[in-house]
Design an enzyme around this catalytic site. Structure first.
Site, PDB file in Angstrom:
ATOM      1  N   CYS A 132     -12.739   2.503 -28.860  1.00 54.74           N
ATOM      2  CA  CYS A 132     -14.046   3.143 -29.060  1.00 54.74           C
ATOM      3  C   CYS A 132     -14.787   3.313 -27.738  1.00 54.74           C
ATOM      4  O   CYS A 132     -15.821   2.681 -27.500  1.00 54.74           O
ATOM      5  CB  CYS A 132     -14.863   2.333 -30.051  1.00 54.74           C
ATOM      6  SG  CYS A 132     -13.976   2.134 -31.591  1.00 54.74           S
ATOM      7  N   GLU A 133     -14.229   4.127 -26.866  1.00 56.90           N
ATOM      8  CA  GLU A 133     -14.820   4.468 -25.570  1.00 56.90           C
ATOM      9  C   GLU A 133     -14.361   5.887 -25.245  1.00 56.90           C
ATOM     10  O   GLU A 133     -13.179   6.203 -25.412  1.00 56.90           O
ATOM     11  CB  GLU A 133     -14.275   3.568 -24.444  1.00 56.90           C
ATOM     12  CG  GLU A 133     -14.522   2.086 -24.586  1.00 56.90           C
ATOM     13  CD  GLU A 133     -15.932   1.667 -24.197  1.00 56.90           C
ATOM     14  OE1 GLU A 133     -16.642   2.465 -23.544  1.00 56.90           O
ATOM     15  OE2 GLU A 133     -16.315   0.552 -24.574  1.00 56.90           O
ATOM     16  N   GLU A 175       3.889  -6.885   1.878  1.00 52.89           N
ATOM     17  CA  GLU A 175       3.403  -7.263   0.538  1.00 52.89           C
ATOM     18  C   GLU A 175       3.433  -6.063  -0.397  1.00 52.89           C
ATOM     19  O   GLU A 175       2.411  -5.703  -0.980  1.00 52.89           O
ATOM     20  CB  GLU A 175       1.959  -7.780   0.654  1.00 52.89           C
ATOM     21  CG  GLU A 175       1.772  -8.931   1.627  1.00 52.89           C
ATOM     22  CD  GLU A 175       0.291  -9.198   1.961  1.00 52.89           C
ATOM     23  OE1 GLU A 175      -0.568  -8.352   1.622  1.00 52.89           O
ATOM     24  OE2 GLU A 175       0.013 -10.250   2.548  1.00 52.89           O
ATOM     25  N   GLY A 203       0.757  -1.239   0.000  1.00 55.47           N
ATOM     26  CA  GLY A 203       0.000   0.000   0.000  1.00 55.47           C
ATOM     27  C   GLY A 203       0.788   1.289   0.000  1.00 55.47           C
ATOM     28  O   GLY A 203       0.220   2.365  -0.200  1.00 55.47           O
ATOM     29  N   GLY A 230       3.769  -3.896  -3.696  1.00 55.28           N
ATOM     30  CA  GLY A 230       3.677  -4.150  -5.130  1.00 55.28           C
ATOM     31  C   GLY A 230       4.082  -2.907  -5.898  1.00 55.28           C
ATOM     32  O   GLY A 230       5.173  -2.811  -6.466  1.00 55.28           O
ATOM     33  N   ARG A 231       3.201  -1.923  -5.865  1.00 59.89           N
ATOM     34  CA  ARG A 231       3.413  -0.680  -6.605  1.00 59.89           C
ATOM     35  C   ARG A 231       4.770  -0.041  -6.288  1.00 59.89           C
ATOM     36  O   ARG A 231       5.471   0.444  -7.169  1.00 59.89           O
ATOM     37  CB  ARG A 231       2.300   0.305  -6.222  1.00 59.89           C
ATOM     38  CG  ARG A 231       2.231   1.562  -7.060  1.00 59.89           C
ATOM     39  CD  ARG A 231       1.263   2.567  -6.440  1.00 59.89           C
ATOM     40  NE  ARG A 231      -0.021   1.980  -6.128  1.00 59.89           N
ATOM     41  CZ  ARG A 231      -1.049   1.916  -6.974  1.00 59.89           C
ATOM     42  NH1 ARG A 231      -0.949   2.436  -8.178  1.00 59.89           N
ATOM     43  NH2 ARG A 231      -2.189   1.352  -6.610  1.00 59.89           N
ATOM     44  N   ARG A 263      -5.430   2.404 -15.943  1.00 58.98           N
ATOM     45  CA  ARG A 263      -5.469   3.200 -14.703  1.00 58.98           C
ATOM     46  C   ARG A 263      -6.129   4.577 -14.875  1.00 58.98           C
ATOM     47  O   ARG A 263      -6.933   4.967 -14.033  1.00 58.98           O
ATOM     48  CB  ARG A 263      -4.073   3.342 -14.092  1.00 58.98           C
ATOM     49  CG  ARG A 263      -3.475   1.995 -13.652  1.00 58.98           C
ATOM     50  CD  ARG A 263      -2.200   2.154 -12.831  1.00 58.98           C
ATOM     51  NE  ARG A 263      -2.470   2.723 -11.540  1.00 58.98           N
ATOM     52  CZ  ARG A 263      -2.267   3.976 -11.200  1.00 58.98           C
ATOM     53  NH1 ARG A 263      -1.701   4.817 -12.047  1.00 58.98           N
ATOM     54  NH2 ARG A 263      -2.589   4.406 -10.009  1.00 58.98           N
ATOM     55  N   TYR A 308       0.344  -2.389 -12.118  1.00 55.46           N
ATOM     56  CA  TYR A 308      -1.067  -2.312 -12.504  1.00 55.46           C
ATOM     57  C   TYR A 308      -1.221  -1.762 -13.929  1.00 55.46           C
ATOM     58  O   TYR A 308      -2.180  -1.063 -14.234  1.00 55.46           O
ATOM     59  CB  TYR A 308      -1.870  -1.495 -11.470  1.00 55.46           C
ATOM     60  CG  TYR A 308      -1.663  -2.039 -10.071  1.00 55.46           C
ATOM     61  CD1 TYR A 308      -2.150  -3.290  -9.730  1.00 55.46           C
ATOM     62  CD2 TYR A 308      -0.915  -1.347  -9.115  1.00 55.46           C
ATOM     63  CE1 TYR A 308      -1.924  -3.838  -8.470  1.00 55.46           C
ATOM     64  CE2 TYR A 308      -0.684  -1.881  -7.854  1.00 55.46           C
ATOM     65  CZ  TYR A 308      -1.192  -3.121  -7.546  1.00 55.46           C
ATOM     66  OH  TYR A 308      -0.955  -3.657  -6.307  1.00 55.46           O
ATOM     67  N   TYR A 339      -9.276   4.555 -12.533  1.00 55.12           N
ATOM     68  CA  TYR A 339      -9.072   5.216 -11.235  1.00 55.12           C
ATOM     69  C   TYR A 339      -8.839   6.715 -11.370  1.00 55.12           C
ATOM     70  O   TYR A 339      -8.362   7.333 -10.412  1.00 55.12           O
ATOM     71  CB  TYR A 339      -7.842   4.642 -10.528  1.00 55.12           C
ATOM     72  CG  TYR A 339      -7.680   3.147 -10.471  1.00 55.12           C
ATOM     73  CD1 TYR A 339      -8.494   2.356  -9.656  1.00 55.12           C
ATOM     74  CD2 TYR A 339      -6.655   2.523 -11.182  1.00 55.12           C
ATOM     75  CE1 TYR A 339      -8.292   0.988  -9.570  1.00 55.12           C
ATOM     76  CE2 TYR A 339      -6.459   1.141 -11.093  1.00 55.12           C
ATOM     77  CZ  TYR A 339      -7.284   0.384 -10.294  1.00 55.12           C
ATOM     78  OH  TYR A 339      -7.077  -0.962 -10.211  1.00 55.12           O
TER      79      TYR A 339
HETATM   80  C1  LIG Z   1      -2.858  -5.277  -3.957  1.00 49.95           C
HETATM   81  C2  LIG Z   1      -2.397  -5.842  -2.658  1.00 49.95           C
HETATM   82  C3  LIG Z   1      -1.110  -5.570  -2.187  1.00 49.95           C
HETATM   83  C4  LIG Z   1      -0.148  -4.654  -2.916  1.00 49.95           C
HETATM   84  O1  LIG Z   1      -0.547  -3.329  -2.858  1.00 49.95           O
HETATM   85  P1  LIG Z   1       0.429  -2.173  -3.394  1.00 49.95           P
HETATM   86  O2  LIG Z   1      -0.368  -0.945  -3.235  1.00 49.95           O
HETATM   87  O3  LIG Z   1       0.745  -2.481  -4.809  1.00 49.95           O
HETATM   88  O4  LIG Z   1       1.645  -2.181  -2.539  1.00 49.95           O
HETATM   89  C5  LIG Z   1      -0.699  -6.183  -1.032  1.00 49.95           C
HETATM   90  N1  LIG Z   1      -1.522  -7.016  -0.348  1.00 49.95           N
HETATM   91  C6  LIG Z   1      -2.778  -7.292  -0.761  1.00 49.95           C
HETATM   92  C7  LIG Z   1      -3.614  -8.216   0.023  1.00 49.95           C
HETATM   93  C8  LIG Z   1      -3.246  -6.713  -1.932  1.00 49.95           C
HETATM   94  O5  LIG Z   1      -4.494  -6.976  -2.339  1.00 49.95           O
END
Ligand SMILES: *Cc1c(COP(=O)(O)O)cnc(C)c1O
Length: 418
Positions: free
Chosen positions: A343-344, A274, A239, A276-277, A313, A372, A317
């Site tokens: 076409c949107e 966890e 997150g 990701g981004r 995105r 993403y 969003y």
């Molecule tokens: C999407 C997600 C993440 C990763 O979130 P980021 O914002 O990309 O860091 C981690 N844990 C869970 C359960 C998620 O659904």
């Protein structure tokens, strides 16, 4: 910090000239920088170097096998949300004991596959899921290692579509039900309670909601221990936001880590993250070519060969992405609506974006598209799935090829009666 830099008016990915890459591979194309992926992973992991920590990269952010291999090489684990992602993580060589399985809708088959593989932990999101995992494991004579994902009811996340930690969101076990569900879990033969899990959203640019959520979770752990429940792991989710060129600058991982150490030090737990981004977002760009410059009655449109099917995105969003000319252009900036061919009406990357005057054939880079991006791409309008390229120094390799039209229709079949 990332490795997409201007060199004498030309945009490079590490030591690769993006104009040359586009001429070779074609557009649109995602381009990732291996050095940036590694750097972001290290910045995050190093921030927690003194604590027992597992950094389980969130595979859904960018699940290309080559990207996963780079991160596996750095010692990353994986957070997966489907059996398909588990397959990818295993294929990339991520150690099974570094894999956690999240998500609200794990099916019986997915649970069985993960149990069979021997992953580190299931992050359980509801009472019925807990019982299904128990059934599957008990039938196999096993005990599934679990944490309950609790919903701390904290508002966070840059956009309502990516907030996950409020009580009206579908994620996690309701706060008021958590303690009782732990008691229920401890009485089951097919599960072994290992820890607590929380993930409150994505693109969070402020430490306050994290601290609020993590403090609540710390007090829950104390309550659970008082109930006689052993808690060894604390998964704090992902997150952490990234800079997208507009809006707030998110906290540095070192400040995030300092806050977490303060909140969790007394607990003596193994931490799991966890992200990701934060790892992949600024490690990638979407390279696209201008097809037409269209003068509308009130607007000037830059119609590029990438569409919302390649990067959703902005449409989904309202996300901001910086857009840079790949070869510097001169002249006073003028506002463009940068749009794709789909076409949107929502197929728009930017509205009234000031750019130097551009021409058909020019290349643009949509920045911060490593997370993403490709993972959410589709073949809508029967547009070929956008290819992906990984750069290392002055080399590059295609890590997902562009399908042919025959590839694209190869899974389809007409019934006999036609
Ligand atoms: C999407 C997600 C993440 C990763 O979130 P980021 O914002 O990309 O860091 C981690 N844990 C869970 C359960 C998620 O659904």
């Amino acid at each position: 910090m990332h490795h997409f830099t201007d060199r004498g008016g030309r945009l490079f990915a590490e030591d690769v000239d993006l104009s040359a890459l586009a001429a070779d591979v074609g557009t649109p194309v995602y381009v990732y920088s291996e050095a940036t992926l590694r750097r972001h992973f290290r910045v995050f992991a190093d921030a927690f170097a003194e604590t027992e920590t597992l950094v389980a990269y969130s595979v859904k952010a960018n699940s290309n096998i080559a990207v996963l291999k780079v991160l596996a090489d750095e010692g990353a684990g994986a957070d997966v949300v489907s059996a398909g992602e588990l397959h990818r993580a295993m294929k990339a060589g991520i150690a099974l004991k570094r894999i956690v399985f999240s998500g609200v809708g794990k099916t019986r088959d997915e649970i069985a596959a993960a149990l069979d593989a021997g992953i580190l932990q299931f992050n359980v999101e509801s009472a019925p899921e807990l019982h299904l995992i128990n059934d599957v494991a008990a039938a196999a004579g096993a005990r599934a290692p679990i944490a309950l994902r609790v919903n701390p009811d904290v508002a966070a996340g840059g956009h309502e579509k990516i907030s996950t930690g409020k009580k009206e969101d579908k994620f996690g076990v309701p706060w008021s039900a958590a303690r009782a569900l732990y008691a229920e879990a401890r009485a089951l033969d097919g599960v072994a309670v290992k820890g607590v899990d929380v993930h409150i959203g994505s693109q969070i640019d402020d430490l306050a909601p994290f601290e609020a959520a993590f403090s609540k979770v710390a007090s829950l752990i104390n309550d659970l221990r008082a109930d006689g429940c052993e808690i060894d792991t604390l998964d704090l989710g992902g997150g952490l936001g990234i800079p997208y060129g507009e809006g707030a600058i998110p906290p540095h991982p070192d400040d995030y880590a300092a806050m977490i150490k303060r909140v969790t030090a007394p607990l003596d737990v193994k931490l799991i993250f966890e992200p990701g981004r934060m790892i992949a977002g600024n490690a990638g760009v979407l390279l696209s070519r201008v097809v037409y410059v269209k003068e509308g009655e009130e607007k000037r449109f830059l119609i590029i060969d990438a569409g919302m099917n390649d990067l959703v995105r902005p449409a989904m969003y309202d996300a901001h992405h910086d857009i840079r000319p790949v070869a510097a252009r001169t002249g006073d900036k003028v506002p463009y609506d940068v749009v794709g061919p789909v076409c949107e009406s929502s197929d728009r990357f930017a509205k009234d974006r000031p750019l130097e005057p551009m021409q058909a054939g020019d290349l643009v880079a949509v920045m911060s598209a490593g997370a993403y991006g490709a993972v959410q791409s589709s073949q809508y309008n029967t547009r070929a799935l956008v290819p992906e390229v990984l750069v290392r120094g002055d080399q590059y390799a295609v890590i997902r090829r562009r399908p042919t039209f025959d590839d694209m229709v190869s899974l389809e079949a007409a019934p006999d009666w036609l």
